[in-house]
Motif scaffolding. Structure first.
Motif, PDB file in Angstrom:
ATOM      1  N   ILE A  57       2.349   1.122   4.843  1.00 41.04           N
ATOM      2  CA  ILE A  57       1.587   0.737   3.656  1.00 41.04           C
ATOM      3  C   ILE A  57       1.064  -0.685   3.844  1.00 41.04           C
ATOM      4  O   ILE A  57       1.795  -1.579   4.274  1.00 41.04           O
ATOM      5  CB  ILE A  57       2.466   0.769   2.382  1.00 41.04           C
ATOM      6  N   LYS A  58      -0.183  -0.880   3.501  1.00 44.13           N
ATOM      7  CA  LYS A  58      -0.760  -2.220   3.473  1.00 44.13           C
ATOM      8  C   LYS A  58      -0.799  -2.665   2.022  1.00 44.13           C
ATOM      9  O   LYS A  58      -1.522  -2.084   1.214  1.00 44.13           O
ATOM     10  CB  LYS A  58      -2.172  -2.217   4.066  1.00 44.13           C
ATOM     11  N   LEU A  59       0.000  -3.651   1.678  1.00 41.64           N
ATOM     12  CA  LEU A  59       0.006  -4.158   0.309  1.00 41.64           C
ATOM     13  C   LEU A  59      -0.890  -5.390   0.250  1.00 41.64           C
ATOM     14  O   LEU A  59      -0.672  -6.373   0.961  1.00 41.64           O
ATOM     15  CB  LEU A  59       1.422  -4.493  -0.155  1.00 41.64           C
ATOM     16  N   LYS A 112      -1.485   4.689   1.356  1.00 40.72           N
ATOM     17  CA  LYS A 112      -1.461   3.750   2.474  1.00 40.72           C
ATOM     18  C   LYS A 112      -1.891   2.335   2.089  1.00 40.72           C
ATOM     19  O   LYS A 112      -1.718   1.406   2.873  1.00 40.72           O
ATOM     20  CB  LYS A 112      -2.342   4.274   3.611  1.00 40.72           C
ATOM     21  N   ILE A 113      -2.475   2.182   0.908  1.00 38.84           N
ATOM     22  CA  ILE A 113      -2.859   0.856   0.422  1.00 38.84           C
ATOM     23  C   ILE A 113      -2.401   0.707  -1.024  1.00 38.84           C
ATOM     24  O   ILE A 113      -2.629   1.595  -1.845  1.00 38.84           O
ATOM     25  CB  ILE A 113      -4.382   0.633   0.493  1.00 38.84           C
ATOM     26  N   ILE A 114      -1.739  -0.407  -1.319  1.00 39.03           N
ATOM     27  CA  ILE A 114      -1.429  -0.781  -2.698  1.00 39.03           C
ATOM     28  C   ILE A 114      -2.102  -2.127  -2.937  1.00 39.03           C
ATOM     29  O   ILE A 114      -1.860  -3.091  -2.209  1.00 39.03           O
ATOM     30  CB  ILE A 114       0.083  -0.892  -2.948  1.00 39.03           C
ATOM     31  N   HIS A 115      -2.983  -2.175  -3.941  1.00 40.86           N
ATOM     32  CA  HIS A 115      -3.743  -3.390  -4.228  1.00 40.86           C
ATOM     33  C   HIS A 115      -3.313  -3.926  -5.586  1.00 40.86           C
ATOM     34  O   HIS A 115      -3.368  -3.211  -6.579  1.00 40.86           O
ATOM     35  CB  HIS A 115      -5.244  -3.072  -4.233  1.00 40.86           C
ATOM     36  N   GLY A 136      -5.495   9.719  -2.910  1.00 40.56           N
ATOM     37  CA  GLY A 136      -4.135   9.701  -2.396  1.00 40.56           C
ATOM     38  C   GLY A 136      -3.896   8.634  -1.341  1.00 40.56           C
ATOM     39  O   GLY A 136      -2.802   8.546  -0.788  1.00 40.56           O
ATOM     40  N   LEU A 137      -4.905   7.806  -1.063  1.00 35.19           N
ATOM     41  CA  LEU A 137      -4.785   6.806  -0.005  1.00 35.19           C
ATOM     42  C   LEU A 137      -4.539   5.401  -0.543  1.00 35.19           C
ATOM     43  O   LEU A 137      -3.967   4.565   0.147  1.00 35.19           O
ATOM     44  CB  LEU A 137      -6.053   6.794   0.857  1.00 35.19           C
ATOM     45  N   LYS A 138      -4.971   5.138  -1.768  1.00 40.27           N
ATOM     46  CA  LYS A 138      -4.890   3.784  -2.303  1.00 40.27           C
ATOM     47  C   LYS A 138      -4.559   3.813  -3.789  1.00 40.27           C
ATOM     48  O   LYS A 138      -5.091   4.636  -4.534  1.00 40.27           O
ATOM     49  CB  LYS A 138      -6.231   3.068  -2.088  1.00 40.27           C
TER      50      LYS A 138
END
Length: 296
Positions: A57-59, A112-115, A136-138
């Protein structure tokens, strides 16, 4: 939109200034050098280890143009509060699924991304966006700058959103029984859900007003509300629902529990107990929320 136009005007002015300079005045250094060579701080290192290496995951806690909704005027997330929320989401959401279903399960299906965004985002109808998800990706979480370490606040603004969106991902991976959609067929109100209150929708068999918008949201709300509410809080809603509304909600809940058990080998009662314990650890101070890094 106005902010976007203002930035574009500023960029145009800068380009005109550059065009008026002679070749001798040009600097070979990139105007984006500072951004591209940003020094990694201790929080960045923690995120790489705790989120990227563990869950892929990219936070994102900085307000990045490429990842930001330009339709709303938004503020960046506070640096210290971002660290607290990153710890809370990891402990109370990610690790709750690790404990119940294993880290391989969590790693496989999480976005895969939490912003993280500092301010709320409001729609024209006055509703506040609690979170958004993209395929479903971010997942985007708002209101970080108002973070309050209270169970009701954490559930309302962050944890319910994460459980809700994760349910969508699971449903997209393995379909749920379409008989679920027939239970309240004809009662869904689409975009008018915000005009209703809990007292309006609970007797109709919807656990929240948003659940009354469409079947997929109904399903995701059932999961997110069931695991984030304590048994006492759940029963309080059932009391408002009454016998008829409660029977409908329990019918939906039985289908959700069967799906989670059959398709994902997840016991909803166990998941609820784990989530409740972990959120309790956050609220009572058991989880260390001290800053990992400070701004230099």
């Amino acid at each position: 939109m106005k902010k976007y136009i203002y930035v574009m005007v500023g960029m145009a002015a800068m380009l005109l200034n550059l065009a008026s300079c002679s070749e001798d005045d040009l600097d070979s250094r990139s105007i984006f050098e500072e951004v591209t060579t940003r020094k990694e701080n201790e929080f960045d290192k923690w995120l790489k280890k705790s989120y990227t290496d563990t869950y892929n995951i990219k936070l994102l806690y900085r307000l990045e143009d490429m990842e930001t909704d330009l339709e709303h005027v938004l503020a960046p997330a506070d640096f210290v509060l971002s660290q607290k929320l990153a710890k809370i989401v990891k402990y109370a959401w990610l690790e709750a699924y690790d404990e119940v279903a294993g880290v391989d399960f969590t790693r496989s299906y999480v976005p895969k991304i939490i912003h993280m965004i500092g301010s709320p985002a409001y729609e024209e109808n006055g509703t506040m966006i609690l979170g958004t998800a993209e395929g479903g990706l971010k997942v985007t979480l708002y209101v970080v700058n108002s973070l309050t370490i209270e169970k009701a606040f954490l559930n309302e603004y962050y944890l319910k959103t994460m459980h809700h969106e994760f349910t969508h991902i699971l449903n997209q991976t393995k379909n749920y029984d379409t008989d679920f959609e027939r239970i309240s067929e004809g009662l869904y109100v689409s975009g008018d859900w915000y005009l209703q209150s809990d007292k309006d929708v609970l007797p109709l068999g919807f656990i929240t007003p948003y659940a009354s918008s469409q079947p997929g949201e109904d399903y995701a709300e059932m999961v997110s509300m069931y695991v984030t509410l304590s048994p006492e809080e759940w029963e309080a809603r059932m009391a408002v629902a009454g016998a008829e509304g409660g029977a409908i909600i329990n019918q939906k809940l039985a289908m959700v529990k069967k799906y989670m058990s059959t398709e994902w080998n997840i016991d909803m009662e166990q998941l609820r107990n784990v989530v409740q314990r972990r959120v309790g650890d956050v609220v009572d101070g058991t989880l260390d929320l001290s800053p990992i890094a400070t701004l230099e």
